[in-house]
Design an enzyme around this catalytic site. Structure first.
Site, mmCIF file in Angstrom:
data_model
loop_
_atom_site.group_PDB
_atom_site.id
_atom_site.type_symbol
_atom_site.label_atom_id
_atom_site.label_comp_id
_atom_site.label_asym_id
_atom_site.label_seq_id
_atom_site.Cartn_x
_atom_site.Cartn_y
_atom_site.Cartn_z
ATOM 1 C CG HIS A 9 5.001 -2.431 8.063
ATOM 2 N ND1 HIS A 9 5.309 -2.282 6.727
ATOM 3 C CD2 HIS A 9 3.860 -1.709 8.253
ATOM 4 C CE1 HIS A 9 4.400 -1.507 6.151
ATOM 5 N NE2 HIS A 9 3.514 -1.156 7.051
ATOM 6 C CG HIS A 65 0.211 -1.508 8.925
ATOM 7 N ND1 HIS A 65 0.829 -0.288 8.980
ATOM 8 C CD2 HIS A 65 -0.439 -1.654 10.122
ATOM 9 C CE1 HIS A 65 0.568 0.282 10.155
ATOM 10 N NE2 HIS A 65 -0.187 -0.519 10.855
ATOM 11 C CG ASP A 79 -0.895 -1.730 3.316
ATOM 12 O OD1 ASP A 79 -0.700 -2.042 4.506
ATOM 13 O OD2 ASP A 79 -0.552 -0.624 2.846
ATOM 14 C CG HIS A 80 3.348 -3.120 3.514
ATOM 15 N ND1 HIS A 80 4.372 -2.552 2.792
ATOM 16 C CD2 HIS A 80 2.434 -2.138 3.704
ATOM 17 C CE1 HIS A 80 4.091 -1.269 2.575
ATOM 18 N NE2 HIS A 80 2.925 -0.997 3.118
ATOM 19 C CG HIS A 133 4.598 2.799 9.554
ATOM 20 N ND1 HIS A 133 3.994 3.926 9.049
ATOM 21 C CD2 HIS A 133 3.767 1.774 9.208
ATOM 22 C CE1 HIS A 133 2.869 3.593 8.432
ATOM 23 N NE2 HIS A 133 2.713 2.292 8.519
ATOM 24 C CG ASP A 183 3.983 1.838 4.753
ATOM 25 O OD1 ASP A 183 4.441 1.460 3.694
ATOM 26 O OD2 ASP A 183 2.813 1.603 5.082
ATOM 27 C CG HIS A 227 2.693 3.117 0.757
ATOM 28 N ND1 HIS A 227 2.019 3.900 1.655
ATOM 29 C CD2 HIS A 227 2.465 1.845 1.123
ATOM 30 C CE1 HIS A 227 1.415 3.124 2.542
ATOM 31 N NE2 HIS A 227 1.663 1.880 2.237
#
Lengths: 304, 304
Positions: A62, A64, A66-67, A142, A212, A270
């Site tokens: 996805h 976000h 941080d990914h 999510h 997530d 995570h």
């Protein structure tokens, strides 16, 4: 080296205590895959001596940061290091937009073919396959469109029980055994039972990555009996409300899913930046599902 | 703590030997600035205990990934950590596009005001000022639009020589001294010479950041007598052709510029991944300009 998952980063939104944003390096026989690519993934790959150039395909869950924020830099470094082999990248449609924009402004024309495949996070479907492996999407729940990935070996061929195999079988009879049939003579008389001459095929090893997501009990069907399940466990149960409000899971929830899906082993990851000591997450999960482990950076988990 | 530059990252395009992409943290009295923000800058700031939340403004030199790919993540982390104070970001116009796109796809609405200011990399002009400091752009010569930044104190006030100051000066006479004038009585007779009652103001301290760029001898005018000059030195002189082809500089070229600009101190950085040992770069520069130093990560340089 058969089927291995190395944790490149496993912290959640804010990097903390030397822990990095999410990324995992998957080795299956001679192939290498990257799942998610948070900021600093290329540095971490170097730290753990994992070759970026050998990666065959990259899967992004996805959008976000941080990914995926490590992806433009990793792609650029492969270009600078002379990669010419095509690279498949799977992720939400917006990712292509982001990459095109980055390469436009940095005036970069990659020396290799980047084949972007946009994924439908609502479907559980095969998006990639090789001769021996399939990768399918796992719909997650999510804040924004998000999916997990299920790596599963294709069915292995039937194995012959060499000790019991008659030496005079015809090719047609061997063909029948391969199809799972018993062997009859022309008069219709049973000569050999299939199960007497064969050994069941090796089981199909599998790895599921789920991050997530809020807790989804129904995932137990898709995850049924996977060997290794990575499931996010951002919080402890004491923060269950915060977990559900932010579409994340607790360690207990991850463990409950692992138990109900009858997986072999659960990896928790995570981690929230609020936890310096991660052992309470592992303890909480083990109360429900004994084979629970922390997905600590640099650790490699082998699927036996 | 007056005026300090901490090297957060100083490697060029490919991170190598534990060295990170470019970023510098500048402290001037109670203000904090970030210059460039390569991938993993937020991790590095944590490593060196430099507060991201205290940063007042961020300056991005150009849109090659190794100079800005850490920015979306850093901005998101400030948001998650509860920043409410407005933040000024200066950089090429395309950067706004990139940031807007990232926050759209990650569905993030920042809790603080992000004031984006697009810069004109062809101009040498003041783009930011506080009561005590100005920041101006330095046009550079790179593959894509690129600028450096000159941090310079504003002129300090005249200082009175307290030992010599007559006790009976009127406010009007003190005003004259502040303007640099001598003092006369009503009849036009010289009472006090300005230079006898005052001490010259403190010099204006300055720091210049020049990365990435081919060698530009004419920069000596803009850089004239700056206290501290950071200049990229991607290569050794033996790679001068490669340097000019890629719009980078050698250590000798940086040193020649430092010498001709009469700066106090030169910092060399933006090291090529080909160099494990960086000392030859420093040696090469020192043959031309003695006060040359490597901009090693984690080092803080104070402008005296």
């Amino acid at each position: 080296m058969a089927f291995q998952v190395t944790i490149v980063g496993s912290n959640s939104a804010i990097p903390a205590y030397g822990r990095h944003h999410t990324s995992q390096y998957i080795q299956y026989k001679n192939s290498r895959y990257l799942v998610d690519c948070g900021e600093a993934t290329q540095n971490q790959l170097k730290n753990y001596k994992l070759s970026a150039l050998k990666i065959n395909a990259i899967f992004i869950s996805h959008l976000h940061g941080d990914h995926y924020l490590g992806l433009p830099g990793l792609l650029a470094s492969m270009h600078l290091q002379g990669r010419t082999k095509a690279l498949d990248v799977f992720g939400p449609a917006g990712l292509q937009d982001i990459l095109v924009s980055h390469f436009k402004y940095s005036d970069t024309t990659l020396k290799y073919e980047l084949r972007f495949h946009s994924t439908d996070e609502k479907q559980h479907e095969v998006i990639f396959e090789t001769r021996q492996l399939t990768v399918s999407t796992i719909p997650l729940n999510h804040r924004i469109a998000c999916m997990g990935f299920l790596f599963r070996e294709k069915p292995h061929p039937i194995r012959f029980n060499k000790a019991k195999l008659p030496p005079n079988l015809t090719l047609a009879q061997i063909g029948s055994l391969k199809k799972g049939e018993d062997i009859y003579n022309d008069a219709g008389k049973l000569l050999y039972k299939h199960k007497d001459l064969t050994i069941p095929p090796l089981p199909q090893k599998s790895y599921a990555y789920c991050s997530d997501t809020a807790h989804i009990p129904e995932l137990k069907h898709i995850l049924h009996k996977v060997n290794l399940l990575y499931h996010e466990a951002t919080f402890l149960d004491e923060n269950e409300l915060r977990a559900s409000n932010t579409f994340h899971s607790t360690a207990s929830q991850a463990a409950r899913l692992a138990k109900n899906a009858h997986v072999n082993t659960l990896l928790l990851g995570h981690f929230s930046a609020r936890y310096k000591d991660l052992s309470p997450l592992e303890l909480e999960a083990r109360k429900i599902f004994k084979e629970s482990y922390l997905a600590l950076e640099g650790k490699t988990f082998t699927i036996e």
